[in-house]
Design a protein around this motif. Structure first.
Motif, mmCIF file in Angstrom:
data_model
loop_
_atom_site.group_PDB
_atom_site.id
_atom_site.type_symbol
_atom_site.label_atom_id
_atom_site.label_comp_id
_atom_site.label_asym_id
_atom_site.label_seq_id
_atom_site.Cartn_x
_atom_site.Cartn_y
_atom_site.Cartn_z
ATOM 1 N N VAL A 399 0.839 -1.190 0.000
ATOM 2 C CA VAL A 399 0.000 0.000 0.000
ATOM 3 C C VAL A 399 0.876 1.242 0.000
ATOM 4 O O VAL A 399 1.895 1.295 0.701
ATOM 5 C CB VAL A 399 -0.925 0.024 1.237
ATOM 6 N N THR A 400 0.480 2.249 -0.799
ATOM 7 C CA THR A 400 1.107 3.572 -0.720
ATOM 8 C C THR A 400 0.064 4.546 -0.189
ATOM 9 O O THR A 400 -1.114 4.440 -0.518
ATOM 10 C CB THR A 400 1.614 4.055 -2.085
ATOM 11 N N LEU A 420 6.043 3.943 -3.892
ATOM 12 C CA LEU A 420 5.843 3.236 -5.152
ATOM 13 C C LEU A 420 7.156 2.869 -5.821
ATOM 14 O O LEU A 420 7.297 1.785 -6.392
ATOM 15 C CB LEU A 420 4.978 4.084 -6.095
ATOM 16 N N ASN A 421 8.152 3.755 -5.728
ATOM 17 C CA ASN A 421 9.425 3.471 -6.412
ATOM 18 C C ASN A 421 10.201 2.321 -5.767
ATOM 19 O O ASN A 421 11.133 1.796 -6.358
ATOM 20 C CB ASN A 421 10.283 4.729 -6.478
ATOM 21 N N GLU A 422 9.795 1.914 -4.556
ATOM 22 C CA GLU A 422 10.488 0.825 -3.884
ATOM 23 C C GLU A 422 10.064 -0.556 -4.411
ATOM 24 O O GLU A 422 10.828 -1.515 -4.306
ATOM 25 C CB GLU A 422 10.223 0.887 -2.378
ATOM 26 N N VAL A 423 8.879 -0.643 -4.962
ATOM 27 C CA VAL A 423 8.368 -1.964 -5.379
ATOM 28 C C VAL A 423 7.985 -2.014 -6.844
ATOM 29 O O VAL A 423 7.546 -3.063 -7.325
ATOM 30 C CB VAL A 423 7.136 -2.346 -4.521
ATOM 31 N N ILE A 424 8.148 -0.917 -7.563
ATOM 32 C CA ILE A 424 7.617 -0.837 -8.925
ATOM 33 C C ILE A 424 8.247 -1.861 -9.860
ATOM 34 O O ILE A 424 7.612 -2.308 -10.825
ATOM 35 C CB ILE A 424 7.786 0.596 -9.496
ATOM 36 N N ARG A 425 9.482 -2.287 -9.594
ATOM 37 C CA ARG A 425 10.151 -3.248 -10.480
ATOM 38 C C ARG A 425 9.649 -4.679 -10.272
ATOM 39 O O ARG A 425 9.804 -5.515 -11.162
ATOM 40 C CB ARG A 425 11.667 -3.212 -10.246
ATOM 41 N N GLN A 426 9.056 -4.972 -9.123
ATOM 42 C CA GLN A 426 8.744 -6.361 -8.799
ATOM 43 C C GLN A 426 7.265 -6.697 -8.812
ATOM 44 O O GLN A 426 6.899 -7.876 -8.885
ATOM 45 C CB GLN A 426 9.309 -6.694 -7.408
#
Length: 590
Positions: A399-400, A420-426
């Motif tokens: 959740v953000t 969001l930028n912490e999980v956007i790749r996965q």
């Protein structure tokens, strides 16, 4: 006696019957007129007699004496192109049953010769449409023709000769009427309100212009408003959510409806203008969903506000715009904030989205939720519903949030709070439900994994920066209705749903019962503003009175056979409440 012995004895009896001149031969299944040729049978060759003694399979026929003889021999029949014929025991030739060949679609010449009432062109249209409708909105009976003519260029009339509408196809009215009748069964409060207030006509003289999703549930609301005395003109607040057959049913019923599924941006504003700008008719009430109708009147026809008694708004985006106008001193009339009423917040936003998020994703992508990593942007009522549904299906949910209170709620509910930028790749799925703009921008989409699904559950299409994806280096590929692959030069692709617009109403449906709650709240808000004495409401934004919220809830309880407990006089006095409510102060948080 063994089975073999029985068979041998029966064969012996058959042989004696054939040898005896006064015996009647058994009838061959291939020679129904055998009895007419007794003399020929009696003089038949010994080969036929020999064939008759071949043991037949033992059956449980009730009359074993008349067992059929194995008396036919096969031979090629040159007249049947290599087929076969049978020589019966009477010497006659019988044609063998032909095997029907399977007709494949590529055998076009034979297929084209077959007579048909609809013809090839219509058939191909219906086939392609059936595959499309599986993934389209609301099990909609969308027009199956390939006619791409804009409804704006068509001249249509209903059965009464009225042409004050613009829809896809008036011929779909019967289908739409059935959809509306089904919706009525799941909207008990609205039907009860129609029955109770129909004699009083509390909206007599009201001229309501509306801009909402045009679905079967909205049709029930419109017909209720009409039954209560109002005149209505309607446009769609979303270019993809209109059910064409429902719009046709409304037009056939005499409503001025301007909407169809798949409008362009120009069509969208044209439809709103047709609702508002009509000779000899001026609205005095506005029912809006998103604020576009209010914005259009404010921009193009500001003088209309002199006769407008009030605005009812049901979305986060629209309410935000109203508060901005009020703060700037530009709000000309009273407005009712239905979105923040308890019945709308808890039931439409929370419980409705908890069910419809899964429906929308399944219809468009057939995705398996178990084990998928999902990030939900925003933990308001919509976000809470989405997270609860996905968690229950086995998804790993992030959740953000910008609000520390909502963020703490997410943590206490077992979700990991991230940027969001912490999980956007996965992550496998990205869902926005904030009511804000540019929540998911091009930078994030460039970093997404191949096959990531991107969708929006908020009202407006501003949350995902779709405009940034319309560049020469990216390729758009339409997969199915409301589903696009956006392909990067290296072959990576993301799955964009409904072009960033509201997922559940663009790609699926929402529970009718929940919309009954919202629609009843809207109807009561319109009645309240229209009948309020002058001076009760000023040029500001108001919440629906608590008493009305409770009334809407009470109308839906009989559906569950629910029984409310009543306060005694002593208990009511102790709490300082009226026995009939309201039971909570305005500041109470449910």
């Amino acid at each position: 006696m063994s089975v073999q012995a029985v068979a041998a004895k029966m064969a012996e009896v058959e042989l004696k019957d054939v040898a005896g001149k006064d015996a009647s031969p058994a009838i061959s299944p291939l020679t129904p007129k055998a009895e007419e040729k007794k003399s020929e049978i009696n003089s038949s060759s010994s080969a036929a007699a020999a064939a008759a003694v071949e043991p037949s399979p033992v059956t449980t026929a009730p009359n074993p004496v008349k067992m059929p003889q194995a008396s036919a021999m096969k031979r090629p029949d040159p007249q049947q192109n290599g087929g076969e014929a049978f020589i019966n025991c009477d010497g006659t030739v019988a044609e063998a049953p032909r095997m029907k060949k399977i007709q494949f679609a590529d055998q076009k010449q034979e297929f084209n010769k077959r007579p048909t009432k609809i013809g090839r062109r219509s058939l191909s249209r219906s086939i392609s449409q059936s595959s499309t409708d599986s993934y389209s909105s609301a099990a909609s009976y969308t027009d199956s023709s390939d006619d791409e003519t804009s409804p704006r260029d068509k001249q249509q009339k209903n059965s009464k000769g009225n042409a004050d509408f613009c829809i896809k196809n008036i011929k779909q009215a019967d289908f739409g009427r059935r959809e509306i009748e089904i919706a009525e069964q799941e909207m008990p409060a609205l039907m009860a309100l129609r029955k109770r207030a129909q004699g009083e006509k509390p909206l007599a003289g009201a001229k309501i212009v509306g801009c909402t999703h045009i679905t079967a549930q909205t049709a029930v609301l419109m017909e209720t408003l009409s039954a209560l005395g109002a005149q209505c003109r309607w446009a769609a607040c979303n270019i993809y959510s209109t059910q064409n057959e429902v719009a046709a049913a409304l037009a056939e019923g005499g409503f001025s409806v301007f909407a169809w599924k798949g409008e362009s941006e120009d069509d969208f504003w044209w439809c709103i203008d047709r609702c508002v700008n009509v000779e000899g008719w001026q609205p005095n009430m506005i029912l809006d969903d998103g604020g576009d109708l209010t914005h259009w009147i404010y921009k193009k026809y500001p003088n209309m506000f002199k006769k407008i008694k009030g605005i009812v708004e049901e979305s986060v985006t629209g309410v935000h715009r109203l508060y901005q106008l009020s703060k700037a001193g530009k709000l000309c009339v009273p407005a009712m904030n239905v979105n923040d009423s308890v019945t709308k917040q808890k039931f439409d936003n929370l419980y409705c989205c908890r069910e419809s998020i899964l429906d929308g994703l399944k219809r468009t992508t057939d995705v398996m939720f178990g084990g998928k990593q999902v990030v939900v942007c925003g933990y308001g009522e919509v976000g809470k519903g989405c997270c609860a549904a996905l968690k229950a299906m086995g998804s790993i949910v992030y959740v953000t949030e910008i609000d520390p209170i909502c963020a703490l709620q997410a943590c206490m509910d077992g979700f990991r709070l991230v940027k969001l930028n912490e999980v956007i790749r996965q992550v496998d799925i990205v869902i926005t439900c904030t009511g804000n703009k540019n929540v998911v921008v091009r930078e994030y989409m460039d970093r997404m994994k191949n096959g990531c699904i991107v969708c929006n559950m908020g009202h407006s299409n501003t949350e995902i920066d779709v405009a940034s994806l319309r560049t020469p280096e990216l390729t758009w590929e339409r997969v199915r209705s409301q589903v696009d692959h956006v392909i990067w030069p290296d072959g990576k692709r993301i799955v964009l749903l409904a072009e960033g617009r509201l997922l559940n109403l663009s790609c699926s449906t929402v529970p009718t019962f929940v919309l009954s709650i919202t629609a009843t709240t809207q109807a009561l808000a319109l009645i309240e503003l229209y009948n309020a004495p002058e001076g009760r409401y000023k040029q500001d934004v108001y919440l629906l009175p608590k008493k009305m919220d409770e009334y809407v809830a009470s109308l839906h309880l009989p559906t569950f056979d629910a029984h409310l407990t009543e306060l005694s006089d002593e208990q009511a006095k102790y709490l300082g409440l009226n026995k009939n409510g309201p039971f909570k102060p305005n500041y109470y948080r449910y």
